[in-house]
Design an enzyme around this catalytic site. Sequence first.
Site, PDB file in Angstrom:
ATOM      1  N   CYS A  53       0.905  -1.430   0.113  1.00 29.09           N
ATOM      2  CA  CYS A  53       0.167  -0.017  -0.382  1.00 29.09           C
ATOM      3  C   CYS A  53       0.879   1.105   0.144  1.00 29.09           C
ATOM      4  CB  CYS A  53      -0.939   0.322   1.146  1.00 29.09           C
ATOM      5  SG  CYS A  53      -2.067  -1.593   1.290  1.00 29.09           S
ATOM      6  N   ARG A  54       1.955   0.996   1.198  1.00 24.20           N
ATOM      7  CA  ARG A  54       3.025   2.396   0.950  1.00 24.20           C
ATOM      8  C   ARG A  54       3.264   2.371  -0.055  1.00 24.20           C
ATOM      9  NH1 ARG A  54       3.071   3.615   6.285  1.00 24.20           N
ATOM     10  NH2 ARG A  54       4.803   6.233   5.075  1.00 24.20           N
TER      11      ARG A  54
END
Length: 369
Positions: A272-273
Amino acid sequence: MRLLTKIKFATLALISLSSFAQKGQSFTIEGDLIGLKDNSYMYLSYKWDDKIITDSAKVSQLKFKFKGSTLEPNMYWLYNDAKSQKFLIFFVDKGEIKIKGKITDIAEATVSGGPSQEAYKKYTTIVKSFDERKNTLSFQFQSAQQANDQAKMQQVESEYNTVMAEQEKQVSDFILANPSSPVAAYALFASYQDEPKIEQMDKLYTQFTDEVKKGKFGKLASDLIATAKGTSIGYTALNFTQNDANGKPISLSSFKGKYVLVDFWASWCGPCRAENPNVVKAYNDFKDKGFDILGVSFDSKKENWLKAVEKDKLTWTHVSDLGGWGNAVGKMYGIKSIPQNFLLDKDGKIIAKNLRGEDLYAKLAEVLK
């Protein structure tokens, strides 16, 4: 090839016996299982309103007996050890139910009961016959995979898909033949919960009687269809409301009139990051052209969530109930892995799913010309 899964039962907590019986139709369950020991206990559980309710009966003269009542025909499971994964699953109608078999093979015990149990026997006979064939094909596929035999793998996968199609046909025929049975609604729910097929589910659901539709399993089937539609391309996304970091309720419906990306993520999620810079670029380039983002975080710690929002420069609206994987919106949307996202048009209809990197940018460039 779709992997076969095994049902796993968690240890069940006992709820007070006074809560076991529901006002409704009375039933008795009498059991005679070879291998029972006097003064041991048998346990009987069912689920209602997302709560598991459990009763116990002391074995006397190598037999046991339960008495209760049920609002409608329901699925119950019987066992003698909460730590064991050996359960006898059956349907309970009003009246008398007899159970015979061996305690060491409780899952295969014989249950004589009402019409719902008889329908359940027919359904499980269908499923078990196909499970045996699928298990055999799974082992063959694994062997071919280990041998790197691509031709064999393709052959087995083709056979597996054929078996799956045959099973779906037989289960559909069973459902259509039993429109007034709650077991038919259960069969619809159980058969399509992993891989929903909206058209087929709709067709089968419309055949149910009003009584079945209003019952527990009819509602489960209806909710499954609604969720499938609300998370599928071409359908209006499921609306939801969740609080932002300041406790202000934010509704998805409030974003109508814009293209919006519903983005499921978490501060602890590496992929996600890693994807966030792409999302930030898309947001910055299209936010003035009618595009917005609603982030739904699977964080459980507010501090970590907000630090990630600040560090990654995620300047759009964010919500979370800090429930981690138990996030209510995540459960509503059936999210089992992150990152995941849904791109909605101005009317709230889903037009794309799980867009990453250049794909997200290209799609936004296409719709926001």
